[in-house]
Scaffold this motif. Structure first.
Motif, PDB file in Angstrom:
ATOM      1  N   ALA A  77       0.865  -1.187   0.000  1.00 29.86           N
ATOM      2  CA  ALA A  77       0.000   0.000   0.000  1.00 29.86           C
ATOM      3  C   ALA A  77       0.892   1.224   0.000  1.00 29.86           C
ATOM      4  N   ASN A  78       0.430   2.257  -0.662  1.00 29.15           N
ATOM      5  CA  ASN A  78       1.171   3.513  -0.642  1.00 29.15           C
ATOM      6  C   ASN A  78       0.990   4.219   0.691  1.00 29.15           C
ATOM      7  N   LYS A  79      -0.260   4.218   1.188  1.00 23.82           N
ATOM      8  CA  LYS A  79      -0.550   4.904   2.445  1.00 23.82           C
ATOM      9  C   LYS A  79      -1.745   4.243   3.113  1.00 23.82           C
ATOM     10  N   LEU A  80      -1.757   4.271   4.419  1.00 21.90           N
ATOM     11  CA  LEU A  80      -2.912   3.881   5.205  1.00 21.90           C
ATOM     12  C   LEU A  80      -3.117   4.987   6.222  1.00 21.90           C
ATOM     13  N   LYS A  91     -19.104  19.282  -1.463  1.00 17.87           N
ATOM     14  CA  LYS A  91     -19.364  20.063  -0.253  1.00 17.87           C
ATOM     15  C   LYS A  91     -18.439  19.665   0.895  1.00 17.87           C
ATOM     16  N   GLY A  92     -17.160  19.461   0.569  1.00 17.26           N
ATOM     17  CA  GLY A  92     -16.156  19.148   1.579  1.00 17.26           C
ATOM     18  C   GLY A  92     -16.155  17.708   2.060  1.00 17.26           C
ATOM     19  N   ARG A  93     -16.917  16.849   1.436  1.00 16.85           N
ATOM     20  CA  ARG A  93     -17.000  15.439   1.832  1.00 16.85           C
ATOM     21  C   ARG A  93     -16.711  14.535   0.632  1.00 16.85           C
ATOM     22  N   ILE A  94     -16.349  13.286   0.926  1.00 18.48           N
ATOM     23  CA  ILE A  94     -16.062  12.310  -0.122  1.00 18.48           C
ATOM     24  C   ILE A  94     -17.290  11.422  -0.303  1.00 18.48           C
ATOM     25  N   PRO A  95     -17.932  11.468  -1.462  1.00 19.68           N
ATOM     26  CA  PRO A  95     -19.058  10.562  -1.697  1.00 19.68           C
ATOM     27  C   PRO A  95     -18.551   9.117  -1.803  1.00 19.68           C
ATOM     28  N   VAL A  96     -19.270   8.198  -1.181  1.00 16.74           N
ATOM     29  CA  VAL A  96     -18.894   6.790  -1.226  1.00 16.74           C
ATOM     30  C   VAL A  96     -20.112   5.942  -1.589  1.00 16.74           C
ATOM     31  N   LYS A 103     -16.632   2.600  -0.933  1.00 15.05           N
ATOM     32  CA  LYS A 103     -15.652   2.848  -1.999  1.00 15.05           C
ATOM     33  C   LYS A 103     -15.786   4.275  -2.495  1.00 15.05           C
ATOM     34  N   THR A 104     -14.650   4.881  -2.766  1.00 10.91           N
ATOM     35  CA  THR A 104     -14.622   6.210  -3.363  1.00 10.91           C
ATOM     36  C   THR A 104     -14.689   6.062  -4.880  1.00 10.91           C
ATOM     37  N   ASN A 105     -14.605   7.169  -5.578  1.00 11.90           N
ATOM     38  CA  ASN A 105     -14.621   7.139  -7.044  1.00 11.90           C
ATOM     39  C   ASN A 105     -13.304   6.658  -7.634  1.00 11.90           C
ATOM     40  N   LEU A 106     -12.256   6.551  -6.841  1.00 16.13           N
ATOM     41  CA  LEU A 106     -10.950   6.163  -7.361  1.00 16.13           C
ATOM     42  C   LEU A 106     -10.870   4.653  -7.578  1.00 16.13           C
ATOM     43  N   GLU A 107     -10.273   4.251  -8.681  1.00 14.14           N
ATOM     44  CA  GLU A 107     -10.073   2.838  -8.978  1.00 14.14           C
ATOM     45  C   GLU A 107      -8.938   2.293  -8.115  1.00 14.14           C
ATOM     46  N   GLY A 108      -8.936   0.994  -7.931  1.00 17.62           N
ATOM     47  CA  GLY A 108      -7.823   0.366  -7.232  1.00 17.62           C
ATOM     48  C   GLY A 108      -8.054   0.150  -5.750  1.00 17.62           C
ATOM     49  N   GLY A 109      -9.272   0.277  -5.285  1.00 19.70           N
ATOM     50  CA  GLY A 109      -9.545  -0.040  -3.893  1.00 19.70           C
ATOM     51  C   GLY A 109      -9.268   1.080  -2.921  1.00 19.70           C
ATOM     52  N   VAL A 110      -9.790   2.248  -3.185  1.00 15.11           N
ATOM     53  CA  VAL A 110      -9.653   3.370  -2.245  1.00 15.11           C
ATOM     54  C   VAL A 110     -10.998   3.517  -1.530  1.00 15.11           C
ATOM     55  N   ILE A 146     -15.663  -0.707   9.472  1.00 16.91           N
ATOM     56  CA  ILE A 146     -15.787  -2.160   9.399  1.00 16.91           C
ATOM     57  C   ILE A 146     -16.238  -2.570   7.999  1.00 16.91           C
ATOM     58  N   THR A 147     -17.209  -1.858   7.453  1.00 17.73           N
ATOM     59  CA  THR A 147     -17.690  -2.142   6.095  1.00 17.73           C
ATOM     60  C   THR A 147     -16.560  -1.977   5.089  1.00 17.73           C
ATOM     61  N   ALA A 148     -15.811  -0.885   5.201  1.00 13.92           N
ATOM     62  CA  ALA A 148     -14.703  -0.627   4.274  1.00 13.92           C
ATOM     63  C   ALA A 148     -13.642  -1.721   4.362  1.00 13.92           C
ATOM     64  N   VAL A 149     -13.259  -2.094   5.563  1.00  9.42           N
ATOM     65  CA  VAL A 149     -12.217  -3.112   5.735  1.00  9.42           C
ATOM     66  C   VAL A 149     -12.675  -4.459   5.190  1.00  9.42           C
ATOM     67  N   ASN A 150     -13.907  -4.837   5.479  1.00  8.92           N
ATOM     68  CA  ASN A 150     -14.404  -6.122   4.981  1.00  8.92           C
ATOM     69  C   ASN A 150     -14.434  -6.172   3.459  1.00  8.92           C
ATOM     70  N   HIS A 151     -14.834  -5.085   2.829  1.00  7.92           N
ATOM     71  CA  HIS A 151     -14.890  -5.092   1.371  1.00  7.92           C
ATOM     72  C   HIS A 151     -13.505  -4.936   0.741  1.00  7.92           C
ATOM     73  N   ALA A 152     -12.600  -4.253   1.417  1.00 12.43           N
ATOM     74  CA  ALA A 152     -11.209  -4.208   0.941  1.00 12.43           C
ATOM     75  C   ALA A 152     -10.609  -5.610   1.009  1.00 12.43           C
ATOM     76  N   HIS A 153     -10.910  -6.340   2.081  1.00 10.28           N
ATOM     77  CA  HIS A 153     -10.421  -7.713   2.222  1.00 10.28           C
ATOM     78  C   HIS A 153     -10.910  -8.586   1.070  1.00 10.28           C
ATOM     79  N   LEU A 154     -12.182  -8.459   0.724  1.00 12.30           N
ATOM     80  CA  LEU A 154     -12.722  -9.229  -0.397  1.00 12.30           C
ATOM     81  C   LEU A 154     -12.072  -8.834  -1.722  1.00 12.30           C
ATOM     82  N   MET A 155     -11.713  -7.581  -1.840  1.00 13.75           N
ATOM     83  CA  MET A 155     -11.051  -7.116  -3.055  1.00 13.75           C
ATOM     84  C   MET A 155      -9.635  -7.699  -3.151  1.00 13.75           C
ATOM     85  N   ILE A 156      -8.956  -7.757  -2.006  1.00 13.23           N
ATOM     86  CA  ILE A 156      -7.591  -8.304  -1.960  1.00 13.23           C
ATOM     87  C   ILE A 156      -7.612  -9.816  -2.152  1.00 13.23           C
TER      88      ILE A 156
END
Length: 95
Positions: free
Chosen positions: A3-6, A29-34, A39-46, A70-80
């Motif tokens: 990973a580049n950064k965590l 509006k200062g927030r990241i839509p998910v 998942k964010t709009n960025l490809e590659g599991g961000v 928890i949701t993010a980590v579980n879905h990142a795990h499935l992606m990995i």
């Protein structure tokens, strides 16, 4: 796993963060839509969670941020590891 950064943050002090310099991450509006998977709009599991994210029905509580993480980590795990089992457990088992 490489990973580049965590980035992990826990706290109550809101601070401006220069996300607009993160190479294409969508900001509204200062927030990241998910997505519902955090998942964010960025490809590659961000993924993102906590006060910085926005989605329909969002509640801005610390407890919500923990659940989102928890949701993010579980879905990142499935992606990995696509062979991993999606989290199935809860304090209550519905039949």
């Amino acid at each position: 796993m490489e990973a580049n950064k965590l980035l992990t943050y826990h706290g109550l002090e809101l601070q401006a963060v220069p996300f607009e310099h993160w190479g294409g991450i969508q900001i509204e509006k200062g927030r990241i839509p998910v997505t519902p998977l955090m998942k964010t709009n960025l490809e590659g599991g961000v993924f993102a969670a906590g006060d910085i994210v926005q989605y329909p029905g969002k509640t801005t509580l610390i407890a919500s941020g923990y659940t989102e993480a928890i949701t993010a980590v579980n879905h990142a795990h499935l992606m990995i590891d696509p062979k991993a089992t999606e989290q199935l457990y809860s304090t209550v088992i519905y039949r």
